[in-house]
Scaffold this motif. Structure first.
Motif, mmCIF file in Angstrom:
data_model
loop_
_atom_site.group_PDB
_atom_site.id
_atom_site.type_symbol
_atom_site.label_atom_id
_atom_site.label_comp_id
_atom_site.label_asym_id
_atom_site.label_seq_id
_atom_site.Cartn_x
_atom_site.Cartn_y
_atom_site.Cartn_z
ATOM 1 N N ASP A 90 0.827 -1.206 0.000
ATOM 2 C CA ASP A 90 0.000 0.000 0.000
ATOM 3 C C ASP A 90 0.861 1.256 0.000
ATOM 4 O O ASP A 90 1.871 1.324 0.708
ATOM 5 C CB ASP A 90 -0.902 0.049 1.244
ATOM 6 N N HIS A 91 0.439 2.269 -0.777
ATOM 7 C CA HIS A 91 1.075 3.584 -0.704
ATOM 8 C C HIS A 91 0.100 4.646 -1.190
ATOM 9 O O HIS A 91 -0.882 4.350 -1.872
ATOM 10 C CB HIS A 91 2.378 3.634 -1.502
ATOM 11 N N LEU A 92 0.386 5.885 -0.831
ATOM 12 C CA LEU A 92 -0.470 6.984 -1.237
ATOM 13 C C LEU A 92 -0.282 7.332 -2.704
ATOM 14 O O LEU A 92 0.798 7.134 -3.275
ATOM 15 C CB LEU A 92 -0.182 8.236 -0.405
ATOM 16 N N THR A 93 -1.334 7.863 -3.317
ATOM 17 C CA THR A 93 -1.263 8.553 -4.594
ATOM 18 C C THR A 93 -2.090 9.833 -4.442
ATOM 19 O O THR A 93 -2.798 10.019 -3.458
ATOM 20 C CB THR A 93 -1.814 7.693 -5.749
ATOM 21 N N ALA A 94 -1.995 10.720 -5.429
ATOM 22 C CA ALA A 94 -2.754 11.965 -5.391
ATOM 23 C C ALA A 94 -3.311 12.245 -6.782
ATOM 24 O O ALA A 94 -2.617 12.056 -7.784
ATOM 25 C CB ALA A 94 -1.870 13.129 -4.941
ATOM 26 N N SER A 95 -4.559 12.674 -6.841
ATOM 27 C CA SER A 95 -5.169 12.948 -8.143
ATOM 28 C C SER A 95 -6.039 14.187 -8.078
ATOM 29 O O SER A 95 -6.356 14.691 -6.994
ATOM 30 C CB SER A 95 -5.978 11.738 -8.627
ATOM 31 N N THR A 96 -6.407 14.686 -9.261
ATOM 32 C CA THR A 96 -7.144 15.943 -9.363
ATOM 33 C C THR A 96 -8.280 15.833 -10.363
ATOM 34 O O THR A 96 -8.075 15.387 -11.499
ATOM 35 C CB THR A 96 -6.218 17.085 -9.817
ATOM 36 N N VAL A 97 -9.471 16.246 -9.945
ATOM 37 C CA VAL A 97 -10.588 16.448 -10.858
ATOM 38 C C VAL A 97 -10.426 17.853 -11.441
ATOM 39 O O VAL A 97 -10.541 18.837 -10.708
ATOM 40 C CB VAL A 97 -11.936 16.327 -10.130
ATOM 41 N N VAL A 98 -10.126 17.955 -12.710
ATOM 42 C CA VAL A 98 -9.975 19.249 -13.362
ATOM 43 C C VAL A 98 -11.294 19.641 -14.009
ATOM 44 O O VAL A 98 -11.763 18.979 -14.938
ATOM 45 C CB VAL A 98 -8.845 19.226 -14.410
ATOM 46 N N LEU A 99 -11.894 20.707 -13.502
ATOM 47 C CA LEU A 99 -13.153 21.212 -14.045
ATOM 48 C C LEU A 99 -12.906 22.391 -14.979
ATOM 49 O O LEU A 99 -11.936 23.145 -14.802
ATOM 50 C CB LEU A 99 -14.071 21.659 -12.908
ATOM 51 N N SER A 100 -13.794 22.556 -15.943
ATOM 52 C CA SER A 100 -13.746 23.732 -16.807
ATOM 53 C C SER A 100 -14.070 24.975 -15.982
ATOM 54 O O SER A 100 -14.593 24.883 -14.866
ATOM 55 C CB SER A 100 -14.733 23.584 -17.960
ATOM 56 N N HIS A 101 -13.805 26.148 -16.522
ATOM 57 C CA HIS A 101 -13.975 27.388 -15.771
ATOM 58 C C HIS A 101 -15.409 27.598 -15.294
ATOM 59 O O HIS A 101 -15.648 28.234 -14.276
ATOM 60 C CB HIS A 101 -13.526 28.579 -16.623
ATOM 61 N N ASP A 102 -16.381 27.025 -16.036
ATOM 62 C CA ASP A 102 -17.789 27.181 -15.657
ATOM 63 C C ASP A 102 -18.342 25.977 -14.906
ATOM 64 O O ASP A 102 -19.520 25.929 -14.555
ATOM 65 C CB ASP A 102 -18.639 27.458 -16.894
ATOM 66 N N GLY A 103 -17.498 24.976 -14.657
ATOM 67 C CA GLY A 103 -17.921 23.799 -13.908
ATOM 68 C C GLY A 103 -18.780 22.826 -14.681
ATOM 69 O O GLY A 103 -19.266 21.844 -14.114
ATOM 70 N N ALA A 104 -18.958 23.037 -15.979
ATOM 71 C CA ALA A 104 -19.857 22.202 -16.764
ATOM 72 C C ALA A 104 -19.181 20.958 -17.340
ATOM 73 O O ALA A 104 -19.863 20.008 -17.731
ATOM 74 C CB ALA A 104 -20.459 23.018 -17.903
#
Length: 232
Positions: A90-104
């Motif tokens: 087991d080990h950590l990872t990191a991720s990102t939800v990248v949203l458009s400027h308007d969140g759509a």
């Protein structure tokens, strides 16, 4: 709403990020210890502080938060800090939800090894000072977008088996688990993307027409963190 993706991990928004550095032992004590007994890395301390202070939105997320904290508390030495990919199973990872400027829309990558659409992310590295910084670096590298704005408070946790993660355990009955810490970032209106060598494709998807239903809760949590929209 957030901080520039290249900046430090100061948390925006109404809740605290819990990213303050932990105290360390005096140099006299540390110098007397063998390498294996030295305190874990600063990144380990930051990850532990982040997860200890995070308020989980559901009972299942709280179970995972406690699981991550227990993992880090059990791996607290310089040669085994539970953060990097050489800690198995087991080990950590990191991720990102990248949203458009308007969140759509949400930017997803078609992962070259898994052959599935995912948010952007990966392993923590020695130069990362916090999990948020790791998520920011991965998002920048895998999207090619300049000017992403990252919220340094996690939005979601997910533990999953990754059979292709290397170094592995060498035992199919004991697969590697990623303990993923997930964040949200917002792209500028004029964002230009570039496919990385870890991806087969990179594409904007409407938040209500995702390619994989398993992404729905994650995207929902990310948008909720921003109040349902991506910009103030």
């Amino acid at each position: 709403m957030g901080t520039q993706i290249s900046s430090g991990p100061t948390a925006p928004g109404p809740t605290s990020s819990g990213l303050a550095s932990s105290g360390s032992a005096s140099s006299d004590v540390g110098d007397a210890l063998p390498a294996s007994a030295q305190p874990a890395s600063g990144l380990h301390a930051e990850a532990l502080a982040t997860l200890r202070s995070w308020t989980a939105p559901t009972a299942e997320q709280e179970r995972l938060r406690a699981r991550y904290v227990a993992h880090l508390e059990a791996h607290d030495r310089a040669d085994d800090d539970g953060v990097y990919r050489d800690c198995v199973p087991d080990h950590l990872t990191a991720s990102t939800v990248v949203l458009s400027h308007d969140g759509a829309q949400v930017l997803l990558t078609l992962h070259a090894k898994a052959r599935r659409w995912f948010q952007l992310g990966g392993h923590l590295e020695a130069g990362d000072v916090t999990p948020a910084a790791a998520a920011a670096r991965e998002a920048r590298e895998e999207s090619g977008i300049a000017g992403l704005v990252l919220d340094a408070v996690p939005v979601h946790l997910d533990e999953h088996v990754v059979p292709f993660c290397r170094p592995g355990t060498g035992d199919p009955a004991r697969p590697v688990h990623h303990l993923d810490v997930r964040f949200v970032a917002v792209a500028p209106a004029d964002a230009e993307t570039a496919v990385s060598d870890e991806s087969l494709d990179l594409r904007w998807w409407p938040v209500d027409a995702l390619p994989d239903p398993e992404l729905a809760e994650l995207v929902l949590r990310a948008r909720a963190r921003l109040g349902g929209r991506a910009s103030d």
